[in-house]
Structure formats: C-alpha cells, structure tokens
Motif scaffolding. Structure first.
Motif, PDB file in Angstrom:
ATOM      1  N   ASN A 121       0.853  -1.169   0.000  1.00  0.00           N
ATOM      2  CA  ASN A 121       0.000   0.000   0.000  1.00  0.00           C
ATOM      3  C   ASN A 121       0.899   1.232   0.000  1.00  0.00           C
ATOM      4  OD1 ASN A 121      -1.902   1.944   0.384  1.00  0.00           O
ATOM      5  ND2 ASN A 121      -2.835   0.995   2.180  1.00  0.00           N
ATOM      6  N   PRO A 122       0.759   2.117  -0.956  1.00  0.00           N
ATOM      7  CA  PRO A 122       1.665   3.269  -1.012  1.00  0.00           C
ATOM      8  C   PRO A 122       1.417   4.299   0.092  1.00  0.00           C
ATOM      9  CG  PRO A 122       0.044   3.398  -2.760  1.00  0.00           C
ATOM     10  CD  PRO A 122      -0.141   2.076  -2.094  1.00  0.00           C
ATOM     11  N   TRP A 123       0.324   4.203   0.839  1.00  0.00           N
ATOM     12  CA  TRP A 123       0.002   5.206   1.841  1.00  0.00           C
ATOM     13  C   TRP A 123       0.340   4.780   3.267  1.00  0.00           C
ATOM     14  CZ3 TRP A 123      -3.314   3.983  -2.192  1.00  0.00           C
ATOM     15  CH2 TRP A 123      -3.367   4.946  -3.188  1.00  0.00           C
ATOM     16  N   ALA A 126       5.145   2.984   6.780  1.00  0.00           N
ATOM     17  CA  ALA A 126       6.407   2.257   6.645  1.00  0.00           C
ATOM     18  C   ALA A 126       6.978   2.383   5.246  1.00  0.00           C
ATOM     19  CB  ALA A 126       6.203   0.787   6.977  1.00  0.00           C
ATOM     20  N   THR A 127       6.144   2.536   4.237  1.00  0.00           N
ATOM     21  CA  THR A 127       6.653   2.602   2.878  1.00  0.00           C
ATOM     22  C   THR A 127       6.736   4.040   2.352  1.00  0.00           C
ATOM     23  OG1 THR A 127       4.445   2.319   1.978  1.00  0.00           O
ATOM     24  CG2 THR A 127       5.764   0.327   2.305  1.00  0.00           C
ATOM     25  N   ARG A 128       6.148   4.999   3.061  1.00  0.00           N
ATOM     26  CA  ARG A 128       6.174   6.383   2.597  1.00  0.00           C
ATOM     27  C   ARG A 128       7.557   6.985   2.855  1.00  0.00           C
ATOM     28  NH1 ARG A 128       2.270  10.552   5.248  1.00  0.00           N
ATOM     29  NH2 ARG A 128       1.294   8.570   5.696  1.00  0.00           N
ATOM     30  N   ARG A 129       8.076   7.580   1.832  1.00  0.00           N
ATOM     31  CA  ARG A 129       9.365   8.235   1.987  1.00  0.00           C
ATOM     32  C   ARG A 129       9.138   9.714   2.334  1.00  0.00           C
ATOM     33  NH1 ARG A 129      12.650   7.020  -3.264  1.00  0.00           N
ATOM     34  NH2 ARG A 129      10.971   5.738  -3.974  1.00  0.00           N
ATOM     35  N   LEU A 130       9.826  10.122   3.334  1.00  0.00           N
ATOM     36  CA  LEU A 130       9.750  11.547   3.700  1.00  0.00           C
ATOM     37  C   LEU A 130      10.804  12.307   2.929  1.00  0.00           C
ATOM     38  CD1 LEU A 130       9.313  11.158   7.533  1.00  0.00           C
ATOM     39  CD2 LEU A 130       7.549  11.651   5.842  1.00  0.00           C
ATOM     40  N   THR A 131      10.381  13.338   2.287  1.00  0.00           N
ATOM     41  CA  THR A 131      11.343  14.138   1.512  1.00  0.00           C
ATOM     42  C   THR A 131      11.850  15.274   2.370  1.00  0.00           C
ATOM     43  OG1 THR A 131       9.552  15.453   0.626  1.00  0.00           O
ATOM     44  CG2 THR A 131      10.257  13.561  -0.665  1.00  0.00           C
TER      45      THR A 131
END
Length: 134
Positions: A121-123, A126-131
């Motif tokens: 799940n892209p949301w 754990a998988t969301r990358r913080l820019t």
C-alpha cells in the motif's frame, strides 16, 4: 481455514444442463451435441478450478461421458455396444466424432488461491518516503 468446494446446488445445475442437452431429441447430430456440451462444461470447470474441486470435476466427467454414451445408444438402437465403441469412441472410451472430442473436466488444472501476507500500500507510513525540504 475455509475450503472452496463447488456446492451441491451448482453441481445439480450443471448436471441438469447436461441432461437437457443430452435429451434424445435435443441435438441433431453428435457434432452439435459435442459443441454444446463442451462449451458448457469448459465454462463451468474453468469457473470452479480455483479451489478444491478435482473430485467434483472427475465426477462430472464420468457423468457427462455416461449421458453422452446413452444419447448415442438411443440414436442408434440397432447397434451393439461393441459397434458403438468402434464407431464413436477413439482409443477406448473417449467419445469423438472424428474432429471433436468430448471434453473431460478432470483435465482442468485445479489450483488454490494463495493469500498474500502483506498487501503493498503506497500510503502506509512504513513505505512512505519523507522528503527533505531543499
């Protein structure tokens, strides 16, 4: 864990369809019968190939072969079983008209769905990358 098996209602429905198609006056000749019955059985067996249905498909293959053999026998009342086997069955007990062969539902490969433990799940955090702000 739940096992996915064709219910008795579905098996009874397909058997009724095969009975209706193999009624003595339902089809003009063996080619027309094989085309209609093969289409119905292919669709049904492909629908139920996901799960635990190998035994049911084998049962339907035997039922279908028996009904078709009885249909042939009623169409040719003067011939013996020996002559019917020679004329309409190739290689033993496989019903054929020379071009078409009776479909055997047991030949369909049966496999079960596999559960995925984690659905990506892209949301999710754990998988969301913080820019980083630039």
């Amino acid at each position: 864990m739940r096992v996915h098996v064709p219910v008795q209602k579905a098996v009874t429905a397909i058997k009724d369809k095969v009975r209706a198609l193999t009624h003595s006056s339902a089809q003009a000749d063996l080619t027309a019968l094989l085309e209609r019955v093969n289409g119905v059985l292919r669709g049904w067996s492909n629908y139920f190939k996901h799960g635990v249905s190998k035994r049911t498909l084998s049962y339907l293959g035997a039922f279908n072969c028996r009904r078709t053999a009885i249909w042939i026998r009623k169409r040719h009342p003067g011939l013996t079983w020996k002559h019917l086997r020679r004329r309409f069955m190739a290689g033993g007990w496989t019903i054929t008209d020379g071009q078409l062969t009776l479909f055997n539902p047991a030949s369909v490969t049966v496999f079960r769905y596999r559960r995925r433990s984690v659905i990506p799940n892209p949301w999710t955090p754990a998988t969301r990358r913080l820019t980083q702000p630039t």
